[in-house]
Design an enzyme around this catalytic site. Sequence first.
Site, PDB file in Angstrom:
ATOM      1  N   TYR A 148      -6.398   6.254   4.260  1.00 31.94           N
ATOM      2  CA  TYR A 148      -6.549   5.175   3.295  1.00 31.94           C
ATOM      3  C   TYR A 148      -5.675   3.984   3.660  1.00 31.94           C
ATOM      4  O   TYR A 148      -6.151   2.837   3.724  1.00 31.94           O
ATOM      5  CB  TYR A 148      -6.217   5.622   1.863  1.00 31.94           C
ATOM      6  CG  TYR A 148      -6.072   4.407   0.972  1.00 31.94           C
ATOM      7  CD1 TYR A 148      -7.198   3.739   0.508  1.00 31.94           C
ATOM      8  CD2 TYR A 148      -4.821   3.861   0.692  1.00 31.94           C
ATOM      9  CE1 TYR A 148      -7.087   2.571  -0.237  1.00 31.94           C
ATOM     10  CE2 TYR A 148      -4.696   2.695  -0.050  1.00 31.94           C
ATOM     11  CZ  TYR A 148      -5.831   2.054  -0.511  1.00 31.94           C
ATOM     12  OH  TYR A 148      -5.725   0.893  -1.218  1.00 31.94           O
ATOM     13  N   CYS A 160     -20.649  -0.392 -17.305  1.00 30.69           N
ATOM     14  CA  CYS A 160     -20.653  -0.242 -15.851  1.00 30.69           C
ATOM     15  C   CYS A 160     -21.900  -0.853 -15.210  1.00 30.69           C
ATOM     16  O   CYS A 160     -23.028  -0.584 -15.656  1.00 30.69           O
ATOM     17  CB  CYS A 160     -20.561   1.231 -15.480  1.00 30.69           C
ATOM     18  SG  CYS A 160     -20.554   1.524 -13.695  1.00 30.69           S
ATOM     19  N   CYS A 169     -26.325   5.754 -11.611  1.00 33.90           N
ATOM     20  CA  CYS A 169     -25.255   6.736 -11.405  1.00 33.90           C
ATOM     21  C   CYS A 169     -25.803   8.121 -11.731  1.00 33.90           C
ATOM     22  O   CYS A 169     -26.194   8.398 -12.874  1.00 33.90           O
ATOM     23  CB  CYS A 169     -24.064   6.414 -12.300  1.00 33.90           C
ATOM     24  SG  CYS A 169     -22.763   7.679 -12.290  1.00 33.90           S
ATOM     25  N   ASP A 202      -9.660   5.065  -2.093  1.00 34.50           N
ATOM     26  CA  ASP A 202      -8.517   5.505  -2.888  1.00 34.50           C
ATOM     27  C   ASP A 202      -9.043   6.334  -4.048  1.00 34.50           C
ATOM     28  O   ASP A 202     -10.239   6.616  -4.150  1.00 34.50           O
ATOM     29  CB  ASP A 202      -7.690   4.298  -3.360  1.00 34.50           C
ATOM     30  CG  ASP A 202      -8.334   3.549  -4.510  1.00 34.50           C
ATOM     31  OD1 ASP A 202      -9.587   3.640  -4.668  1.00 34.50           O
ATOM     32  OD2 ASP A 202      -7.614   2.867  -5.265  1.00 34.50           O
ATOM     33  N   CYS A 249     -18.930   4.018 -19.413  1.00 38.76           N
ATOM     34  CA  CYS A 249     -20.210   3.837 -18.743  1.00 38.76           C
ATOM     35  C   CYS A 249     -21.048   2.713 -19.340  1.00 38.76           C
ATOM     36  O   CYS A 249     -21.881   2.114 -18.651  1.00 38.76           O
ATOM     37  CB  CYS A 249     -21.018   5.144 -18.773  1.00 38.76           C
ATOM     38  SG  CYS A 249     -20.231   6.495 -17.863  1.00 38.76           S
ATOM     39  N   GLU A 300       0.819  -1.209   0.000  1.00 39.07           N
ATOM     40  CA  GLU A 300       0.000   0.000   0.000  1.00 39.07           C
ATOM     41  C   GLU A 300       0.855   1.262   0.000  1.00 39.07           C
ATOM     42  O   GLU A 300       0.504   2.250  -0.646  1.00 39.07           O
ATOM     43  CB  GLU A 300      -0.956  -0.007   1.194  1.00 39.07           C
ATOM     44  CG  GLU A 300      -2.021  -1.093   1.132  1.00 39.07           C
ATOM     45  CD  GLU A 300      -2.924  -0.990  -0.085  1.00 39.07           C
ATOM     46  OE1 GLU A 300      -3.035   0.121  -0.669  1.00 39.07           O
ATOM     47  OE2 GLU A 300      -3.525  -2.000  -0.473  1.00 39.07           O
ATOM     48  N   CYS A 328     -14.584   3.147 -14.382  1.00 40.81           N
ATOM     49  CA  CYS A 328     -14.856   4.528 -13.982  1.00 40.81           C
ATOM     50  C   CYS A 328     -13.552   5.323 -13.982  1.00 40.81           C
ATOM     51  O   CYS A 328     -13.137   5.911 -12.985  1.00 40.81           O
ATOM     52  CB  CYS A 328     -15.526   4.570 -12.611  1.00 40.81           C
ATOM     53  SG  CYS A 328     -16.381   6.127 -12.265  1.00 40.81           S
TER      54      CYS A 328
END
Length: 273
Positions: free
Chosen positions: A116, A191, A197, A134, A188, A33, A182
């Site tokens: 995060y 998605c 959305c 994130d 889209c 990370e 995204c």
Amino acid sequence: MIDPGQVLAWGLPRMRDLPWRRERDPWRILVAEVMLQQTQADRVIPKWESFLAAYPTPAACASASLGDVLRLWQGLGYPRRARNLHSTAAHVVEYFDGAVPDDLDALLALPGVGPYTARAVLAFAFERDVAVVDTNIARVLARTAGERLTPKRAQVAADSFVPLGDGWTWNQVIMDLGAVLCRPTPRCGECPVAATCAWRVAGHPDPDPAIGSAGVSGKQARFDGSDRQARGRVLAALTVGSRPVEDFDERILTGLVLDRLVVVTNGRACLPD
């Protein structure tokens, strides 16, 4: 609005095969990370593997010099991350008997560990039902809400979607949704949450709500000719040994000294061994 069931149905068969996803060791997750901050996964993988081969535990990292850690980090960029990771290893050894803590406040107290990264360790190493935010997830949250979000609202929204008992999988899948579909320029049509959305339903009006929303990274400044490039060149030169301070730009070298990444002694610069 996000339907977790639809996202999981889309994401489970498409989950990206990243080596740290096969891990539950908190130190290995933490190293991943930290390396993934501002660095793409394909660049991180070989460095993550070589770093953990050298420093498989916090104790191994803490016992090394910062100079050795910086040498191994060379080429990954943002070397303050290496310094913070080295300091974190020492902190974990001193205060937690060498085991990365599983408490949010304790993780947030580690050098260089923010909201995060702390939640990522809890979710990905300890499989807690906590939400991570994130840049990829933050884009999904802002666009589905149809507005820019403050850090608090983004975290509350993320928390509200985590399915009970499925925190590890959920965070991985919604992260993939942001990374694969995204995107800054979204796809889209593929998605799973396009129908609900808010930004997509409204016809993608300007401005994109993800721009300036909490957690969404902006474009990085140009690297060529930047101070980041100059700092990297100094550190690369010092990996093979000390050099006279006259070899380097005084301003750049002073900044590295102030960041505790370089030591100057008797007119020579070197890594902090």
